[in-house]
Design a protein around this motif. Structure first.
Motif, PDB file in Angstrom:
ATOM      1  N   VAL A 156      56.966  48.568  51.188  1.00  0.00           N
ATOM      2  CA  VAL A 156      56.411  49.365  50.093  1.00  0.00           C
ATOM      3  C   VAL A 156      54.887  49.275  49.997  1.00  0.00           C
ATOM      4  N   PRO A 157      54.275  48.093  50.061  1.00  0.00           N
ATOM      5  CA  PRO A 157      52.802  48.055  49.979  1.00  0.00           C
ATOM      6  C   PRO A 157      52.134  48.848  51.100  1.00  0.00           C
ATOM      7  N   ARG A 158      52.648  48.716  52.307  1.00  0.00           N
ATOM      8  CA  ARG A 158      52.069  49.450  53.426  1.00  0.00           C
ATOM      9  C   ARG A 158      52.326  50.952  53.263  1.00  0.00           C
ATOM     10  N   ARG A 159      53.491  51.299  52.740  1.00  0.00           N
ATOM     11  CA  ARG A 159      53.833  52.698  52.526  1.00  0.00           C
ATOM     12  C   ARG A 159      52.832  53.357  51.576  1.00  0.00           C
ATOM     13  N   ARG A 160      52.515  52.664  50.484  1.00  0.00           N
ATOM     14  CA  ARG A 160      51.550  53.202  49.524  1.00  0.00           C
ATOM     15  C   ARG A 160      50.170  53.344  50.166  1.00  0.00           C
ATOM     16  N   SER A 161      49.815  52.394  51.000  1.00  0.00           N
ATOM     17  CA  SER A 161      48.525  52.445  51.681  1.00  0.00           C
ATOM     18  C   SER A 161      48.453  53.636  52.630  1.00  0.00           C
ATOM     19  N   VAL A 162      49.547  53.885  53.365  1.00  0.00           N
ATOM     20  CA  VAL A 162      49.572  55.017  54.298  1.00  0.00           C
ATOM     21  C   VAL A 162      49.511  56.338  53.537  1.00  0.00           C
ATOM     22  N   HIS A 163      50.205  56.417  52.406  1.00  0.00           N
ATOM     23  CA  HIS A 163      50.121  57.631  51.584  1.00  0.00           C
ATOM     24  C   HIS A 163      48.672  57.873  51.155  1.00  0.00           C
ATOM     25  N   ARG A 164      47.977  56.804  50.736  1.00  0.00           N
ATOM     26  CA  ARG A 164      46.590  56.955  50.294  1.00  0.00           C
ATOM     27  C   ARG A 164      45.705  57.413  51.458  1.00  0.00           C
ATOM     28  N   GLU A 165      45.867  56.782  52.618  1.00  0.00           N
ATOM     29  CA  GLU A 165      45.060  57.159  53.789  1.00  0.00           C
ATOM     30  C   GLU A 165      45.340  58.603  54.193  1.00  0.00           C
ATOM     31  N   THR A 166      46.602  59.006  54.136  1.00  0.00           N
ATOM     32  CA  THR A 166      46.957  60.378  54.509  1.00  0.00           C
ATOM     33  C   THR A 166      46.343  61.379  53.540  1.00  0.00           C
ATOM     34  N   GLY A 167      46.415  61.077  52.242  1.00  0.00           N
ATOM     35  CA  GLY A 167      45.804  61.965  51.254  1.00  0.00           C
ATOM     36  C   GLY A 167      44.308  62.113  51.465  1.00  0.00           C
ATOM     37  N   GLU A 168      43.640  61.012  51.779  1.00  0.00           N
ATOM     38  CA  GLU A 168      42.192  61.059  51.997  1.00  0.00           C
ATOM     39  C   GLU A 168      41.848  61.861  53.248  1.00  0.00           C
ATOM     40  N   LEU A 169      42.633  61.697  54.290  1.00  0.00           N
ATOM     41  CA  LEU A 169      42.366  62.440  55.522  1.00  0.00           C
ATOM     42  C   LEU A 169      42.562  63.942  55.318  1.00  0.00           C
ATOM     43  N   ILE A 170      43.623  64.330  54.615  1.00  0.00           N
ATOM     44  CA  ILE A 170      43.851  65.758  54.367  1.00  0.00           C
ATOM     45  C   ILE A 170      42.746  66.317  53.465  1.00  0.00           C
ATOM     46  N   LEU A 226      56.951  55.953  63.991  1.00  0.00           N
ATOM     47  CA  LEU A 226      57.777  56.951  63.310  1.00  0.00           C
ATOM     48  C   LEU A 226      57.805  56.707  61.804  1.00  0.00           C
ATOM     49  N   GLY A 227      57.709  55.439  61.400  1.00  0.00           N
ATOM     50  CA  GLY A 227      57.626  55.138  59.976  1.00  0.00           C
ATOM     51  C   GLY A 227      56.390  55.768  59.354  1.00  0.00           C
ATOM     52  N   HIS A 228      55.268  55.685  60.050  1.00  0.00           N
ATOM     53  CA  HIS A 228      54.044  56.314  59.557  1.00  0.00           C
ATOM     54  C   HIS A 228      54.181  57.840  59.554  1.00  0.00           C
ATOM     55  N   ALA A 229      54.852  58.385  60.573  1.00  0.00           N
ATOM     56  CA  ALA A 229      55.083  59.830  60.609  1.00  0.00           C
ATOM     57  C   ALA A 229      55.941  60.263  59.427  1.00  0.00           C
TER      58      ALA A 229
END
Length: 440
Positions: free
Chosen positions: A319-333, A254-257
């Motif tokens: 926070v570090p993981r959060r930034r990483s997930v944002h980057r991965e999500t942006g790349e996937l979209i 849910l955190g990733h969601a």
């Protein structure tokens, strides 16, 4: 019979209190019974509490011989005893019996509720029961009982709704003397974060006052920047309580969601988390059962039931993981054919990724083509802000500022002039005479 449903803090108890306050003394007998979370409720607990106010009077009356007085230890005769007691009282005057939070009631109390619901129709008895509809899973006894009550007793049903935007604005205006712009800003902040839940809203206002985000100054109120306003402790505890019923793996997913957004496409969620379909399905089922997520009816996606729940899940990701997930999500979209420039820019911005600049510019051009001037100017200005301090990109920054100022040229205020002056300065620094001429 009356059934009152709604989430925690929505105003069920407040509605009952207002109703009871309007009853004149001597007009009716009001009995109350409560169910409690995190405790072992004895058999017939709320009923015992409610009828105990009548117990001594009833047993002292010779016409009521036969009552045992100890309602928590009776078997099948208990239903008849309670029915006789309440019927006897209702012959004297109207009886109002309030049972609060029956989603925490013991099974025996729910059985008695079904029995009594069928008995009140031709008596001067109002039986009122409140429950949290967001606490009832498919396995909950009340989930099975509610359709039976509706079918057998045809109760009056009240679903307490959230406050609407204009009602939140009314509360703000009654509480503070703010400028129209600040009043609108505060009301919008409360609407987005409280979801119209009165308890959440009032706790947020109390917290904002305590922390000085809104304060009285020289006979009027001043509102400060709300972006860093903390979540009130009570609200945090209520949400934590709901999340604690989920498995650690589900909470992590849910955190990733929450990083993805308020609305979460399931395929994107799975790709970001890199889990198999069965694992994600299990997490979705848990979250829906606990009313943390809702399914969308028109798309293969889920959404958080409340903005504050999403915020809590978001904050649980380091926070570090959060930034990483944002980057991965942006790349996937960005890799999709139906990519959304705004969404990509949003994720790259929060990841601190320099690619956010080009996507903000694209989002600005798209908004401009749709004649959404204010949105377009905001995207261009945000892109320019990301280039601040980079002397090698003065030209790009200047043109972005020029577009922002140009699109805002008919609006009121200093902002368009500020953008155009900054664009002119960037043009001089970059040696771009054309940009300098346009800015001038």
């Amino acid at each position: 019979m009356v059934l009152i449903a709604g989430e925690a803090g929505i105003g069920k108890s407040a509605l009952i209190r207002a109703f009871v306050d309007e009853i004149e003394t001597g007009q009716a007998t009001v009995l109350s019974g409560y169910c409690y979370d995190l405790s072992i409720t004895p058999p017939f607990g709320p009923w015992t509490q409610a009828v105990s106010a009548l117990d001594s009077t009833w047993r002292a009356d010779p016409g009521n011989a036969g009552g045992s007085g100890d309602y928590s230890t009776q078997g099948s005769s208990h239903f008849a005893d309670v029915q006789r007691l309440l019927s006897s009282e209702s012959e004297r005057r109207t009886l109002i019996l309030l049972l609060e939070d029956i989603h925490w009631a013991d099974p025996a109390s729910l059985d008695l509720l079904r029995h009594m619901a069928r008995q009140v129709e031709n008596r001067r008895i109002m039986l009122v029961a409140t429950y949290r509809d967001d606490e009832i899973t498919r396995e909950h006894p009340l989930f099975q009982l509610l359709p039976v009550l509706v079918r057998e007793s045809d109760p009056h049903r009240i679903d307490v709704r959230a406050l609407r935007p204009h009602e939140i604005t009314t509360i703000v205006n009654q509480r503070y003397e703010l400028s129209p712009a600040d009043s609108t800003r505060l009301a919008r902040h409360l609407e987005e974060r409280s979801g119209g839940n009165p308890l959440f809203l009032l706790e947020m206002l109390r917290s904002l006052e305590t922390d000085g985000f809104v304060r009285e100054q020289n006979d009027h109120w001043v509102l400060h920047d709300l972006r860093n306003a903390p979540l009130p402790p009570l609200v945090r505890q209520l949400i934590d309580s709901r999340l604690s019923r989920l498995s650690p793996e589900t909470v992590n997913l849910l955190g990733h969601a929450a990083v993805i957004g308020e609305r979460v496409p399931v395929d994107l969620w799975q790709a970001v988390c890199q889990v198999d379909e069965a694992t994600l399905s299990s997490a979705v089922d848990q979250a829906i059962n606990e009313h943390v997520l809702d399914e969308s009816t028109d798309a293969p996606e889920v959404r958080f039931t409340h903005a504050l729940i999403r915020e809590m899940c978001y904050q649980r990701i380091p926070v570090p993981r959060r930034r990483s997930v944002h980057r991965e999500t942006g790349e996937l979209i960005a890799s999709r054919t139906d990519r959304d420039a705004d969404a990509i820019a949003y994720h790259f911005q929060l990841a601190g990724d320099p690619r956010a600049v080009q996507w903000l510019a694209r989002a600005g051009m798209s908004a401009r083509e749709q004649s959404a001037w204010l949105s377009a100017a905001d995207r261009f200005a945000s892109a320019a802000e990301m280039l601040s301090g980079d002397d090698h990109r003065n030209r790009a920054r200047g043109w972005l500022l020029f577009y922002a100022g140009y699109l805002l040229r008919f609006t009121v205020g200093e902002k368009p002039i500020e953008y155009l002056l900054a664009a002119e300065q960037a043009a001089f620094a970059a040696g771009d005479e054309l940009l300098a001429a346009y800015a001038l």
